[in-house]
Design a protein around this motif. Structure first.
Motif, short mmCIF file in Angstrom:
data_model
loop_
_atom_site.label_atom_id
_atom_site.label_comp_id
_atom_site.label_asym_id
_atom_site.label_seq_id
_atom_site.Cartn_x
_atom_site.Cartn_y
_atom_site.Cartn_z
N TYR A 54 0.73 -1.27 -0.09
CA TYR A 54 0.03 0.06 -0.12
C TYR A 54 0.87 1.34 0.03
N HIS A 55 0.27 2.28 -0.43
CA HIS A 55 0.73 3.64 -0.30
C HIS A 55 -0.31 4.71 0.03
N THR A 56 0.21 5.39 1.11
CA THR A 56 -0.83 6.41 1.50
C THR A 56 -0.61 7.70 0.81
N THR A 57 -1.85 8.35 0.61
CA THR A 57 -1.67 9.81 0.16
C THR A 57 -2.87 10.65 0.22
N ARG A 58 -3.27 11.58 -0.30
CA ARG A 58 -4.46 12.37 -0.14
C ARG A 58 -5.22 12.88 -1.49
N LEU A 59 -6.35 12.92 -1.37
CA LEU A 59 -7.48 13.50 -2.40
C LEU A 59 -7.96 14.81 -1.88
N GLY A 60 -7.23 15.92 -1.95
CA GLY A 60 -7.57 17.16 -1.47
C GLY A 60 -7.31 16.97 0.12
N ASP A 61 -8.68 17.11 0.94
CA ASP A 61 -8.42 17.09 2.27
C ASP A 61 -8.82 15.63 2.69
N GLN A 62 -8.62 14.47 1.92
CA GLN A 62 -9.19 13.31 2.33
C GLN A 62 -7.92 12.32 2.19
N ASP A 93 4.54 3.97 3.15
CA ASP A 93 4.38 2.79 2.35
C ASP A 93 4.56 1.52 3.18
N GLY A 94 4.05 0.53 2.85
CA GLY A 94 4.23 -0.77 3.52
C GLY A 94 3.44 -1.97 3.09
N CYS A 95 3.30 -3.01 3.63
CA CYS A 95 2.54 -4.20 3.24
C CYS A 95 1.48 -4.64 4.18
N ALA A 96 0.46 -4.83 4.07
CA ALA A 96 -0.71 -4.84 5.14
C ALA A 96 -0.72 -6.59 5.05
N GLY A 97 -0.20 -7.24 4.10
CA GLY A 97 -0.27 -8.76 4.38
C GLY A 97 -1.41 -9.29 3.35
N LYS A 98 -2.24 -9.96 3.88
CA LYS A 98 -3.33 -10.71 3.41
C LYS A 98 -4.70 -9.82 3.48
N PHE A 99 -4.62 -9.09 4.47
CA PHE A 99 -5.96 -8.29 5.10
C PHE A 99 -5.35 -6.90 5.89
N PHE A 100 -6.33 -5.99 5.88
CA PHE A 100 -6.24 -5.08 6.60
C PHE A 100 -6.55 -5.19 7.99
#
Length: 438
Positions: A54-62, A93-100
């Motif tokens: 996964y990679h975290t980011t933003r859509l505007g203020d979200q 960034d990271g890896c959640a594995g098989k689920f969050f």
């Protein structure tokens, strides 16, 4: 709520009211009417190569999460657990594995966001808890699509397709990818981050502002020239800083292209003919020629663009393979993330040169970017005074050559790009459609 008539009055054909940079209420509307509707770049699929990445980011203020799901598809989910609203994944960034798995109460979710489980489910018997209901899953962003590996998302279920949204500016993404012998690029390493104490729109304007270079960056290009004189040559590291010192006559000859929707590009300031003279460029040319033929290689490497604008997302740079991602945080605070790309199959020296460019021009410790950041801050400060209400966009107004999909400047120092961006801004803010007139 600001009335549409009031918003419309903030943009004139040759100027804009300073409130568009300073009013927190307008910023809040932008997050809904621009970033809540447009296609926004969220990341590259190379950032999530494996299932669970996964990679975290933003859509505007979200806050959102770009993730590689079990079926291999790329998903974009709001970064929120539906139980208590906790942010599921920390930034980065990271890896959640098989689920969050939520770190608060251990609710779990499949990689596509659907509810997987909750501890001690006996406690939900006889309640409205329904694991099959979307209410108990991570919410997906309304639309997700990609173009040549660049992933975009839109929070609106309706609107133009991604390809229609990009229009002619898609050619810049094409050229960036086509510089690879296999037609693909990948994000390499982490990102540079620069926090700017200014409104997000100022950076977009500056990207194609050819009048500022030899003024704002005088200290860096003069230092580069002094060093070149001392060592008796102008190596690449100095050349890319020296370019800002070109005379106004040079900038006047550059082409500024505006596409509908606020997009556009600025013609490059470095000589594309160097493909047969410079050792690094020559090696790139020869490698690409082996893959696609000499004629096609000349065409690809000869596309001479400096900064491209994807309105709402940021600025990819074809020649030096990077993407400056622009994330608005507040009316007077903007985060810039600089991603660096490797052209798959190209010589290592091509990436090394791109890394050098990023370090010297775009990194927080560069000799060049601090000049811009300081002037952006001064614009924000000055527009908060009572010294005037309007910001000028008068240069060469009325001279732009109109085309079916936008316009092109008749002079490279025109403020056409800024006028084009505010035409798009006005249409988004008034709900008149995603494509603005140039």
């Amino acid at each position: 709520m600001i009335a549409d008539e009031e918003l419309a009055a903030l943009v004139r054909p040759d100027s804009v009211n300073k409130r568009v940079y300073t009013d927190p209420a307008i910023f809040t509307l932008e997050m809904d009417r621009i970033y809540g509707r447009a296609w926004i770049y969220v990341g590259h699929d190379s950032q999530v190569p494996n299932t669970g990445d996964y990679h975290t980011t933003r859509l505007g203020d979200q806050d959102v999460v770009l993730v590689r799901a079990a079926d291999g598809a790329v998903k974009v989910l709001y970064n929120r657990c539906p139980h208590k609203g906790a942010k599921l994944v920390s930034e980065g960034d990271g890896c959640a594995g098989k689920f969050f798995r939520c770190p608060y109460h251990a609710w779990t979710f499949k990689l596509d966001g659907t509810h997987l489980g909750a501890p001690m489910r006996d406690g939900f018997e006889g309640t409205a808890y329904d694991p099959t209901s979307p209410q108990f899953s991570m919410a997906p962003v309304a639309r997700v699509d990609s173009y040549r590996g660049f992933v975009f998302a839109s929070q609106s279920a309706e609107g133009p397709s991604l390809r229609d949204f990009l229009g002619g500016v898609a050619s810049s993404i094409d050229n960036l990818c086509d510089r690879s012998p296999v037609g693909e690029v990948e994000v390499v390493g982490g990102v540079f981050r620069v926090m700017q104490e200014s409104n997000w729109k100022v950076f977009y304007e500056n990207l194609h502002d050819t009048m500022h270079a030899r003024v704002t960056h005088e200290s860096s290009f003069r230092a580069a020239r002094d060093e070149a004189a001392a060592i008796g040559e102008m190596p690449f590291e100095l050349l890319i800083q020296d370019g800002n010192g070109e005379p106004y006559t040079f900038w006047e000859k550059l082409e500024l292209r505006a596409y509908r929707g606020g997009h556009g590009y600025m013609e490059g300031i470095f000589d594309p003919g160097a493909a047969t003279r410079d050792p690094v460029a020559r090696a790139h040319f020869e490698c690409l020629s082996d893959a696609v033929g000499e004629e096609r290689a000349r065409e690809v490497l000869g596309m001479n663009r400096h900064n491209t604008i994807l309105y709402g997302s940021g600025s990819p740079h074809n020649v030096f393979q990077q993407f400056r991602v622009i994330r608005p945080l507040a009316v007077d605070r903007t985060l810039i993330e600089i991603q660096l790309f490797r052209c798959k199959g190209a010589p290592d020296a091509v990436f090394d040169r791109a890394l050098t460019y990023a370090n010297l021009i775009n990194s927080p410790s560069s000799n060049v970017m601090p000049d811009d950041v300081e002037l952006y801050r001064r614009c924000q400060q000055g527009n908060n005074t009572r010294g005037g209400e309007w910001v000028s966009l008068h240069r060469y107004v009325g001279t732009d050559r109109v085309l079916p999909d936008g316009a092109v400047s008749t002079n490279g120092t025109s403020e056409l790009p800024m006028r084009n961006q505010f035409a798009a801004w006005r249409q988004y803010m008034l709900g008149e459609g995603a494509h603005a007139a140039a």
